[in-house]
Design a protein around this motif. Structure first.
Motif, short mmCIF file in Angstrom:
data_model
loop_
_atom_site.label_atom_id
_atom_site.label_comp_id
_atom_site.label_asym_id
_atom_site.label_seq_id
_atom_site.Cartn_x
_atom_site.Cartn_y
_atom_site.Cartn_z
N LYS A 114 -2.41 2.25 -4.52
CA LYS A 114 -2.24 3.57 -3.89
C LYS A 114 -0.79 4.08 -4.00
O LYS A 114 -0.32 4.82 -3.14
CB LYS A 114 -2.67 3.54 -2.42
CG LYS A 114 -4.17 3.31 -2.24
CD LYS A 114 -4.55 3.41 -0.76
CE LYS A 114 -6.06 3.22 -0.59
NZ LYS A 114 -6.47 3.31 0.84
N GLU A 125 0.85 -1.18 0.00
CA GLU A 125 0.00 0.00 0.00
C GLU A 125 0.89 1.24 0.00
O GLU A 125 1.78 1.37 0.84
CB GLU A 125 -0.94 0.03 1.21
CG GLU A 125 -1.90 1.20 1.18
CD GLU A 125 -2.95 1.13 2.27
OE1 GLU A 125 -3.52 2.18 2.62
OE2 GLU A 125 -3.21 0.01 2.79
N ALA A 126 0.67 2.11 -1.00
CA ALA A 126 1.45 3.33 -1.13
C ALA A 126 2.95 3.05 -1.20
O ALA A 126 3.76 3.82 -0.69
CB ALA A 126 1.14 4.29 0.01
N SER A 186 -6.00 2.11 -7.79
CA SER A 186 -7.19 1.94 -6.94
C SER A 186 -7.52 0.49 -6.60
O SER A 186 -8.20 0.22 -5.62
CB SER A 186 -8.41 2.59 -7.61
OG SER A 186 -8.66 1.97 -8.87
#
Length: 407
Positions: free
Chosen positions: A247, A193-194, A259
């Motif tokens: 992300k 994530e990210a 997304s």
């Protein structure tokens, strides 16, 4: 309230996710080491080259189920016997060809030994021993520390929702060829994530990556397990995996990739039936491609699609021009080249007028993609046909290697 802060340079971010389009440093090291092997091969074949330009040559195998798996094995064995294999820097495949590759790369020095296999060894290795007795639980990343004895392997898949790009999988990293976004192969499928590693998930073994429908370790009847294997080799479904770009904090990545927490991967043969997109990253600087086409029907459809796709994507690729009348009755050797930066492309259809005479259609009907497993006799015949495509054209191949050196 938790602040929304992205740490761009955290340890996991630097270690696992890579966005620049440059080659992985470990791949660069491997290719540099491979260069010495290529140089010796060129010298042994009396080919002159410039020290500052050792050509990058790749063998590319199309899809085609068991036909492609056996066909590529025959090609590589003959290249080994004809002292051509060491000229190759990259070996790339889709679908059935990846089954051959996965089996070979289990041996750290397969390219040294492949020319010594007999037809019986081929059949035993691909059908009896490898598929039936030994379920491959090795991991692709386990090959990352190997030396440059063998050509560098490139496997490909397709992101179901992003079919215009290849998912490239090598011993060092996996990711999107055109976007230039990658993650360590050992963490391909882990949850991110990210750009941060959120949850490490154990790397899938080679059996999973080959899309085996017979992934259980139990013992099944010979015919049943082999039938499932043939279907898997054609479909080569990699399954649903966590999206390492979920992300991710950059702008040039498509919105869907940012997304979606998970992505579905499928057989790369659905796009082009060839791994040319992954192979032709500008950073790989490929000079010459030996394209072995194991398609059953139109012997030029795959290479034409590759040319059209590359033109649309702005990737240098030579024009493909076929003489009238050869679409259904191809020769055994074609060369496509332009006076551009595009690589020279040698295109060799599996079934052709040289090795099949006037019985090309009979060979095509005998070796369907969806049918019962090939018999030992069928495999032996197919190995001979595919090996002749190299043996009969050795001098022509050497001439194009010379041409690549002279560029």
């Amino acid at each position: 309230m938790r602040k929304s802060v992205v740490c761009y340079f955290s340890f996991p971010f630097r270690r696992y996710v890579r966005v620049p389009k440059s080659l992985n440093l470990k791949e660069e090291e491997y290719v540099t080491g491979r260069q010495a092997v290529v140089e010796k091969c060129l010298k042994d074949n009396g080919i002159k080259y410039r020290q500052e330009h050792v050509p990058v040559i790749a063998v590319l195998g199309s899809g085609g189920g068991e036909r492609a798996m056996v066909g590529l094995l025959g090609v590589l064995a003959q290249m080994g016997e004809d002292k051509l294999l060491d000229s190759i820097t990259y070996l790339c495949g889709v679908s059935g060809c990846t089954w051959c590759m996965a089996s070979l790369y289990e041996d750290p020095k397969w390219s040294v030994n492949v020319a010594n296999y007999s037809l019986t060894d081929f059949w035993a290795a691909t059908v009896v021993y490898y598929i039936i007795k030994e379920i491959d639980r090795h991991h692709l990343s386990e090959q990352e520390a190997r030396d440059s004895t063998n050509p560098y392997p490139i496997y490909t898949a397709i992101d179901k929702g992003l079919k215009q790009d290849n998912q490239t999988i090598t011993p060092h990293e996996a990711g999107y060829s055109l976007l230039g976004a990658y993650v360590d192969t050992s963490h391909f499928g882990s949850q991110f994530e990210a750009g941060k590693l959120k949850k490490a998930i154990k790397e899938e073994d080679m059996l999973y990556l080959q899309g085996a429908l017979c992934a259980s370790s139990g013992i099944f009847p010979f015919l049943k397990i082999l039938q499932k294997t043939i279907i898997a080799a054609h479909n080569w479904t990699w399954g649903t995996k966590f999206n390492f770009l979920y992300k991710y904090p950059v702008e040039h990545i498509p919105a869907a990739l940012l997304s979606d927490e998970k992505r579905d991967l499928i057989d790369a043969g659905i796009l082009l039936n060839s791994p040319c997109v992954a192979l032709l990253r500008p950073e790989r600087k490929v000079d010459l491609i030996l394209f072995f086409d194991f398609s059953r029907d139109d012997p030029f459809l795959t290479v034409k699609k590759a040319a059209d796709y590359c033109k649309e994507a702005g990737i240098p690729f030579p024009s493909v021009v076929i003489e009238p009348g050869e679409e259904k009755n191809p020769k055994d050797f074609y060369v496509f080249k332009d006076e551009t930066k595009a690589p020279i492309v040698i295109h060799i259809p599996l079934f052709n007028t040289v090795n099949c005479g006037e019985k090309i259609e009979e060979w095509r009907k005998r070796y369907k993609t969806f049918q019962d497993p090939y018999s030992k006799e069928m495999i032996e015949d197919l190995l001979l046909v595919s090996s002749r495509n190299v043996k009969n054209n050795k001098e022509k191949i050497l001439n194009e290697i010379k041409a690549a050196c002279a560029r």
